[in-house]
Design a protein around this motif. Structure first.
Motif, PDB file in Angstrom:
ATOM      1  N   ALA A 109       0.826  -1.150   0.066  1.00 35.63           N
ATOM      2  CA  ALA A 109       0.044   0.309   0.252  1.00 35.63           C
ATOM      3  C   ALA A 109       1.114   1.078   0.136  1.00 35.63           C
ATOM      4  CB  ALA A 109      -0.866   0.067   1.278  1.00 35.63           C
ATOM      5  N   ARG A 111       4.311   1.500  -1.905  1.00 33.50           N
ATOM      6  CA  ARG A 111       4.672   1.200  -3.134  1.00 33.50           C
ATOM      7  C   ARG A 111       5.130   2.639  -2.723  1.00 33.50           C
ATOM      8  NH1 ARG A 111      -0.472   0.157  -4.134  1.00 33.50           N
ATOM      9  NH2 ARG A 111      -1.170   1.414  -5.723  1.00 33.50           N
ATOM     10  N   GLU A 112       3.827   3.871  -2.998  1.00 33.71           N
ATOM     11  CA  GLU A 112       4.725   4.918  -3.787  1.00 33.71           C
ATOM     12  C   GLU A 112       6.024   5.012  -2.864  1.00 33.71           C
ATOM     13  OE1 GLU A 112       1.442   4.693  -3.414  1.00 33.71           O
ATOM     14  OE2 GLU A 112       0.467   6.140  -5.257  1.00 33.71           O
ATOM     15  N   GLN A 136      -6.222   6.006 -24.131  1.00 38.24           N
ATOM     16  CA  GLN A 136      -6.596   6.142 -22.428  1.00 38.24           C
ATOM     17  C   GLN A 136      -5.207   6.212 -21.384  1.00 38.24           C
ATOM     18  OE1 GLN A 136      -9.151   5.493 -20.944  1.00 38.24           O
ATOM     19  NE2 GLN A 136      -8.476   5.425 -18.324  1.00 38.24           N
ATOM     20  N   LYS A 139      -4.153   9.489 -21.875  1.00 37.42           N
ATOM     21  CA  LYS A 139      -5.204   9.823 -21.292  1.00 37.42           C
ATOM     22  C   LYS A 139      -4.357  10.356 -19.409  1.00 37.42           C
ATOM     23  CE  LYS A 139      -9.466   9.544 -19.693  1.00 37.42           C
ATOM     24  NZ  LYS A 139     -11.064   8.564 -19.879  1.00 37.42           N
ATOM     25  N   MET A 140      -4.721   9.221 -19.201  1.00 40.65           N
ATOM     26  CA  MET A 140      -4.198   9.389 -17.932  1.00 40.65           C
ATOM     27  C   MET A 140      -2.831   9.577 -17.380  1.00 40.65           C
ATOM     28  SD  MET A 140      -7.347   7.713 -16.667  1.00 40.65           S
ATOM     29  CE  MET A 140      -6.619   8.155 -14.940  1.00 40.65           C
ATOM     30  N   LYS A 142      -1.089  12.287 -18.380  1.00 43.84           N
ATOM     31  CA  LYS A 142      -1.829  13.752 -18.832  1.00 43.84           C
ATOM     32  C   LYS A 142      -2.013  14.134 -17.471  1.00 43.84           C
ATOM     33  CE  LYS A 142      -2.120  14.875 -23.508  1.00 43.84           C
ATOM     34  NZ  LYS A 142      -3.026  14.740 -24.672  1.00 43.84           N
ATOM     35  N   HIS A 143      -3.487  13.020 -17.192  1.00 46.35           N
ATOM     36  CA  HIS A 143      -3.808  13.540 -15.605  1.00 46.35           C
ATOM     37  C   HIS A 143      -2.339  13.364 -14.754  1.00 46.35           C
ATOM     38  CE1 HIS A 143      -7.141  12.980 -12.176  1.00 46.35           C
ATOM     39  NE2 HIS A 143      -6.026  12.285 -11.957  1.00 46.35           N
ATOM     40  N   LEU A 147      -1.199  16.688 -12.255  1.00 43.87           N
ATOM     41  CA  LEU A 147      -0.568  16.574 -10.567  1.00 43.87           C
ATOM     42  C   LEU A 147       0.050  16.635 -10.651  1.00 43.87           C
ATOM     43  CD1 LEU A 147      -3.163  13.805 -10.097  1.00 43.87           C
ATOM     44  CD2 LEU A 147      -3.871  15.666 -10.138  1.00 43.87           C
ATOM     45  N   LYS A 152      -1.900  16.313  -4.406  1.00 43.90           N
ATOM     46  CA  LYS A 152      -2.464  14.798  -4.803  1.00 43.90           C
ATOM     47  C   LYS A 152      -1.474  14.613  -5.491  1.00 43.90           C
ATOM     48  CE  LYS A 152      -6.923  17.160  -4.787  1.00 43.90           C
ATOM     49  NZ  LYS A 152      -7.786  18.248  -5.468  1.00 43.90           N
ATOM     50  N   ILE A 154       0.846  12.141  -7.789  1.00 46.26           N
ATOM     51  CA  ILE A 154       0.553  10.008  -7.660  1.00 46.26           C
ATOM     52  C   ILE A 154       2.007  10.260  -8.720  1.00 46.26           C
ATOM     53  CG2 ILE A 154      -2.148  10.378  -8.117  1.00 46.26           C
ATOM     54  CD1 ILE A 154      -1.994   9.881 -10.749  1.00 46.26           C
ATOM     55  N   SER A 158       1.674   4.259  -8.340  1.00 50.47           N
ATOM     56  CA  SER A 158       0.432   4.641  -7.863  1.00 50.47           C
ATOM     57  C   SER A 158      -1.068   3.153  -8.963  1.00 50.47           C
ATOM     58  CB  SER A 158      -0.329   5.488  -7.552  1.00 50.47           C
ATOM     59  OG  SER A 158       0.945   6.799  -7.227  1.00 50.47           O
ATOM     60  N   CYS A 159      -0.695   3.583 -10.055  1.00 49.67           N
ATOM     61  CA  CYS A 159      -1.807   2.739 -11.767  1.00 49.67           C
ATOM     62  C   CYS A 159      -0.889   1.569 -10.944  1.00 49.67           C
ATOM     63  CB  CYS A 159      -2.416   3.700 -12.090  1.00 49.67           C
ATOM     64  SG  CYS A 159      -3.208   4.793 -12.549  1.00 49.67           S
ATOM     65  N   ILE A 161       0.442  -1.071  -9.941  1.00 49.53           N
ATOM     66  CA  ILE A 161       1.021  -1.710  -9.239  1.00 49.53           C
ATOM     67  C   ILE A 161       1.586  -3.037  -8.877  1.00 49.53           C
ATOM     68  CG2 ILE A 161      -1.088  -0.469  -8.072  1.00 49.53           C
ATOM     69  CD1 ILE A 161      -2.704  -3.160  -8.417  1.00 49.53           C
ATOM     70  N   ASN A 167       2.455 -10.636 -10.853  1.00 47.80           N
ATOM     71  CA  ASN A 167       1.673 -10.921  -9.637  1.00 47.80           C
ATOM     72  C   ASN A 167       2.698 -11.537  -8.346  1.00 47.80           C
ATOM     73  OD1 ASN A 167       0.028 -12.093 -12.140  1.00 47.80           O
ATOM     74  ND2 ASN A 167       1.387 -13.345 -12.732  1.00 47.80           N
TER      75      ASN A 167
ATOM     76  N   PRO B  35      -7.843  16.207 -19.051  1.00 50.52           N
ATOM     77  CA  PRO B  35      -6.357  17.040 -20.363  1.00 50.52           C
ATOM     78  C   PRO B  35      -7.635  17.653 -21.127  1.00 50.52           C
ATOM     79  CG  PRO B  35      -5.266  15.641 -18.601  1.00 50.52           C
ATOM     80  CD  PRO B  35      -7.099  15.147 -18.314  1.00 50.52           C
ATOM     81  N   ASP B  36      -7.554  15.822 -21.776  1.00 46.86           N
ATOM     82  CA  ASP B  36      -8.119  16.033 -23.439  1.00 46.86           C
ATOM     83  C   ASP B  36      -9.289  16.374 -24.310  1.00 46.86           C
ATOM     84  OD1 ASP B  36      -9.386  13.569 -22.353  1.00 46.86           O
ATOM     85  OD2 ASP B  36      -8.442  12.534 -24.066  1.00 46.86           O
ATOM     86  N   LEU B  62      -6.279   8.921  -6.705  1.00 47.16           N
ATOM     87  CA  LEU B  62      -5.642   9.127  -7.688  1.00 47.16           C
ATOM     88  C   LEU B  62      -6.322  10.387  -8.107  1.00 47.16           C
ATOM     89  CD1 LEU B  62      -6.246   5.504  -9.533  1.00 47.16           C
ATOM     90  CD2 LEU B  62      -3.562   6.300  -8.077  1.00 47.16           C
ATOM     91  N   SER B  63      -7.345  11.175  -7.326  1.00 51.29           N
ATOM     92  CA  SER B  63      -7.914  12.419  -7.433  1.00 51.29           C
ATOM     93  C   SER B  63      -8.792  12.144  -9.301  1.00 51.29           C
ATOM     94  CB  SER B  63      -6.634  13.708  -8.152  1.00 51.29           C
ATOM     95  OG  SER B  63      -6.132  13.745  -7.343  1.00 51.29           O
ATOM     96  N   PHE B  68     -13.411  10.985 -16.681  1.00 46.07           N
ATOM     97  CA  PHE B  68     -12.851   9.911 -17.201  1.00 46.07           C
ATOM     98  C   PHE B  68     -13.905   8.566 -16.931  1.00 46.07           C
ATOM     99  CE2 PHE B  68      -8.587  11.254 -14.422  1.00 46.07           C
ATOM    100  CZ  PHE B  68      -8.772  12.465 -14.993  1.00 46.07           C
ATOM    101  N   GLU B  90     -10.741   0.028 -19.250  1.00 50.15           N
ATOM    102  CA  GLU B  90      -9.976   0.663 -19.928  1.00 50.15           C
ATOM    103  C   GLU B  90      -8.724   0.869 -19.042  1.00 50.15           C
ATOM    104  OE1 GLU B  90     -12.519   4.368 -20.643  1.00 50.15           O
ATOM    105  OE2 GLU B  90     -13.002   3.249 -22.396  1.00 50.15           O
ATOM    106  N   GLN B 100      -5.369 -13.187 -13.130  1.00 50.75           N
ATOM    107  CA  GLN B 100      -4.320 -13.543 -12.296  1.00 50.75           C
ATOM    108  C   GLN B 100      -4.134 -12.847 -11.061  1.00 50.75           C
ATOM    109  OE1 GLN B 100      -2.716 -15.734 -14.000  1.00 50.75           O
ATOM    110  NE2 GLN B 100      -1.064 -15.864 -12.757  1.00 50.75           N
ATOM    111  N   ARG B 101      -4.327 -11.515 -11.271  1.00 41.25           N
ATOM    112  CA  ARG B 101      -4.057 -11.093  -9.871  1.00 41.25           C
ATOM    113  C   ARG B 101      -4.087 -11.937  -8.480  1.00 41.25           C
ATOM    114  NH1 ARG B 101      -5.559  -5.052 -10.598  1.00 41.25           N
ATOM    115  NH2 ARG B 101      -5.421  -4.676  -8.316  1.00 41.25           N
TER     116      ARG B 101
END
Lengths: 206, 154, 512
Positions: A109, A111-112, A136, A139-140, A142-143, A147, A152, A154, A158-159, A161, A167, B35-36, B62-63, B68, B90, B100-101
């Motif tokens: 939890a 990990r960052e 996608q 997009k993320m 850029k997000h 930030l 905030k 990240i 964070s994503c 993981i 695994n 943003p986009d 993750l705000s 989104f 997505e 799998q996780r």
């Protein structure tokens, strides 16, 4: 007088060079899992890493080293300090503490705090500007950038993981089962992977 | 004397907090946009909406912003529709990847159980703006309640 | 289910009364006239339900070249079939031949009629017996796998039961779903609810009204009445409609109407969607209802957990087979622990009485050694099954007279040695000599739960639904599986539901 100065300088530069070389090779030689595993409690991490593209499981077999992601790369002093501190802290836990008490699954939890973005960006630097990744992803990412520098903020981990250790939760469970009822099952799995990864210095339990 | 100085300091801090509080509340009312999507739809995320449609802890961290997920659904949160698994995937990849996780769980792996395989929709159990449930508990009540092979549905 | 209290049920009653009042204004509109209907989608066949019956019907019809749409109101495909135990009785099967077991349609009928109190419609039973091997082949073609050996279940005079390799009906449903998905002329729609039939002038069923993107509300008292989610669509079914919507154990209103003796808050082993709205719509059309008040109890459950739970599997495999069931007040046995479901349930309710005196199912370590360790581990961890070092401890925990219990156990052990239970006629010759004497001992409180609605619609041997008005099949309407009634009479033997569903699903698909 000038000669003296020259000699001192030469010796100084010589010592400096040797020291740098030693440091360089020292750091280099102490950067992969074969060295790290001596002190760090990381058998399941190594296994999950070897299963991941970052651990050489990709087509090209290229791999990142532990320190590439787990040490900061923005400042050499910070790098050396973090490395030394981790070495001392975890080495002493290894020698004097009880590593089996560590809840690695819970630690994920945070990990960052032990995966550094500049390490990721060293290789994936173009990710933030590229148009070739999926819409996608763009997009993320850029997000992520929007930030950056805010409260905030990240991080890559964070994503992403499981990045670096395919695994991870599964492998950690084989070593320290989350659920009592699976204990026996997990033991079997553990000895299976220990067999498979023996040549990476993963010890088989007696 | 020292005690008194300390008290004054604490009082000062408290009063500062109270003056700043309305300001922080106001700053909660920000215009959110991905943003986009600039120049297209934007959602004004008021404190009221934030309380009405809270995000899951991991997503809040993750705000993530409304659009989104509710992409192309206008800019009125009241009129947003529930998203289907395609939207979840997505970011989360594929059902196989998610399965799998939790592979270590084996037969009762909620994402690849012997009953449903990888066929269930995410929102059979996972909800974003209210507490999730555990569908398995319909038949496996005690096993779920005692976290025998699964934790609380995130 | 447990949260349906008597007060809630009053509300439920009021709700139903409201529906009746509403219905009166539109009386006669039990079916939508095709004139004026603009179809959103067109298929040859619409199948309602996605369990064994629905899947067999869908695959069979599709392989004839028909364009099929299978709808399922729940988010989860497979209905009760996907949580079923995977036991499948096949008459004259390949495994019977391999194991040298002599079976026949007559012997099967004899077993079924005995449990069914001769109330069974044998015309339907004969079809199941004759075609069960074909149904087995269909599942194997789709990829279903079975355990090596046949099982011998209670009430069957010989071994004839296959068990799926996953020990769940999902071992059949999942391969069949996968198979159906790959057929280009099949459309599978979940979260899609059937609302009404569409008929032409002659009364032939030519389509259905459905709601797409419907989401079942687990918390609703009566989802069918309250839930308005989804978008209405009109679907043409050129060849007809196959009902495969299952039984109604979770329909508090309907089951109370059929048998008021069933407690309102009574628990069931069924999935939440097992309600009766499709049966009711078919009855409105004029279908013949059969034996609707015969609702079967499963005697293996526990009052200490919801639904089938962990105790059921433990009881089926360990306590009933290798142990005994005793009355806590007397410490004595009161039934043949391997009798059919109806006989056992009645005996248990007799003991439970008005003061919830739940009987205790008991076995020892020797019994537990015989079963899959996983079953015991889960039941123990759940806390519904408890472990004791001595019979005295067990008796004390359940407040039983210990001396009486020990006497009972001693007598039972004698029957096992003698291979004859002179008291209750349990077939102890088949328990492999397992007595109750090897500690630790295991105990669990038992209660029957609603398991299977015996009644439903009456079909002929072509799976066509018979009408009360014409006494002939309703054109364009077929049904298969739990939605039907009368086939198993008063009580269905274990492992006989899967062949019923699969065979008539297949038959419906063949005849549509």
């Amino acid at each position: 007088m000038k000669l003296k100065l020259f000699i001192f300088l030469s010796i100084g530069i010589g010592i400096g060079l040797i020291f740098s070389l030693v440091t360089y090779y020292g750091l280099h030689k102490t950067s992969d899992q074969k060295f790290c595993v001596i002190c760090h409690e990381m058998d399941p991490m190594v296994v999950a890493y070897r299963e991941d593209v970052h651990g050489g499981a990709g087509k090209l077999g290229a791999s990142a080293k532990c320190v590439d992601c787990h040490l900061p790369h923005d400042n050499i002093l910070k790098y050396i300090y973090t490395k030394a501190r981790n070495g001392v802290v975890e080495g002493s836990i290894h020698l004097f503490g009880d590593p089996s008490k560590i809840d690695w699954i819970e630690k994920r939890a945070h990990r960052e705090s032990f995966v550094f973005d500049d390490g990721c960006l060293e290789c994936h630097g173009n990710l933030l500007s590229t148009q070739t990744s999926s819409k996608q992803a763009q997009k993320m990412h850029k997000h992520y950038q929007s930030l950056k520098g805010t409260d905030k903020e990240i991080h890559c981990a964070s994503c992403h993981i499981d990045a670096g250790h395919q695994n991870m939760r599964n492998t950690l469970n084989y070593y320290t089962p989350e659920f009592e009822i699976m204990k026996e099952q997990m033991k079997e799995k553990k000895s299976e992977i220990q067999e498979k990864y023996q040549h990476y210095g993963i010890q088989k339990e007696k | 004397m020292k005690q008194r100085a300390q008290n004054i300091f604490v009082a000062l801090c408290l009063s500062l907090c109270f003056t700043l509080l309305p300001l922080t509340l106001k700053s909660g009312e920000v215009t959110s946009s991905s943003p986009d999507l600039k120049g297209r739809e934007t959602v004004t995320m008021t404190q009221e909406f934030k309380e009405k449609y809270p995000l899951k802890r991991v997503h809040a961290k993750l705000s993530l912003e409304c659009l989104f997920c509710h992409d192309g659904q206008g800019n009125n949160p009241e009129a947003f529709k529930a998203v289907r698994e395609k939207t979840c995937l997505e970011c989360h990849g594929s059902k196989e990847k998610i399965a799998q996780r939790l592979d270590f769980i084996g037969k009762p792996n909620p994402h690849n159980s012997i009953h449903d395989g990888t066929r269930l929709s995410c929102d059979e159990c996972h909800y974003e703006h209210k507490a999730s449930i555990n569908m398995c508990a319909e038949c496996h009540e005690k096993e779920i309640a005692t976290n025998m092979w699964m934790r609380k549905t995130p | 289910m447990a949260d349906i209290t008597r007060r809630n049920f009053v509300k439920l009653g009021a709700l139903s009364a409201g529906m009746v009042a509403l219905g009166e204004s539109s009386l006669g509109a039990s079916v939508l006239d095709q004139k004026g209907v603009k179809y959103d989608q067109e298929y040859d066949v619409v199948v309602i339900g996605s369990g064994f019956a629905g899947l067999a019907a869908t695959i069979t019809a599709a392989e004839k070249g028909l364009k099929v749409c299978m709808i399922e109101k729940m988010g989860r495909f497979g209905g009760n079939s996907i949580i079923n135990g995977g036991l499948f009785a096949v008459v004259n099967s390949p495994k019977q031949k391999a194991e040298g077991v002599q079976d026949s349609i007559e012997l099967y009928l004899k077993d079924m009629l005995k449990a069914g109190l001769n109330m069974n419609h044998t015309d339907n039973l004969k079809v199941i017996a004759a075609r069960s091997a074909d149904a087995l082949k269909l599942t194997e073609k789709c990829g279903a796998k079975y355990y090596e050996k046949l099982s011998h279940l209670g009430g069957h005079s010989i071994p004839r039961t296959y068990l799926t390799s996953t020990a769940s009906g999902a071992g059949i449903v999942q391969p069949m779903l996968g198979y159906a998905e790959k057929l280009s002329n099949v459309t599978l729609k979940n979260r899609t609810k059937f609302d009404d039939f569409i008929a032409d002038d002659s009364g032939r069923i030519v389509g259905v009204v459905i709601r797409e993107n419907y989401k079942f509300d687990m918390k609703a008292l009566d989802d069918h009445a309250e839930n308005k989610t989804g978008e209405t669509k009109y679907i043409k079914a050129r060849k007809g409609v196959i009902l495969a919507s299952g039984g109604f154990c979770r329909d508090t209103f309907l089951r109370n109407m059929q048998d008021p003796s069933i407690p309102l808050e009574c628990d069931t082993t069924n999935q939440p969607g097992a309600t009766g709205e499709v049966i009711m719509k078919a009855l409105e059309l004029g279908a013949v209802p059969v034996q609707m008040s015969w609702i079967q109890w499963g005697p293996w459950a526990s009052p200490d957990e919801k639904g089938f739970g962990t105790a059921s599997n433990f009881n089926i495999n360990a306590t009933f087979r290798y142990g005994i069931t005793v009355d806590t007040k007397t410490g004595k046995r009161f039934m043949n622990e391997l009798a059919d479901r109806r006989v056992r349930s009645l005996a248990m309710f007799n003991v439970i009485g008005q003061d919830q005196n739940y009987p205790i199912n008991i076995c020892d370590q020797a019994a537990v050694d015989k079963i899959i360790p996983d079953l015991t581990a889960k039941a123990l961890a759940s806390g519904v099954v408890k472990k004791f070092n001595t019979l005295d401890e067990l008796a004390a925990a359940y407040k039983m007279p210990a001396a009486e219990l020990k006497k009972t156990v001693e007598a039972y052990n004698g029957y096992v040695t003698a291979k004859k239970d002179t008291e209750f006629g349990k077939p102890v010759h088949g328990v492999e000599g397992v007595q109750i004497n090897k500690p630790p001992f295991y105990g669990t409180r038992g209660v029957p739960k609603l398991h299977y609605t015996m009644g439903g619609l009456k079909i002929n041997d072509k799976a066509q639904i018979i009408s009360t008005k014409t006494k002939k099949p309703i054109p364009g309407l077929f049904s298969a599986g739990g939605v039907n009634g009368g086939i198993h009479g008063a009580s269905r033997l274990g492992s006989c539901s899967i062949p019923d569903c699969l065979v008539f699903g297949m038959v419906a698909g063949e005849n549509i």
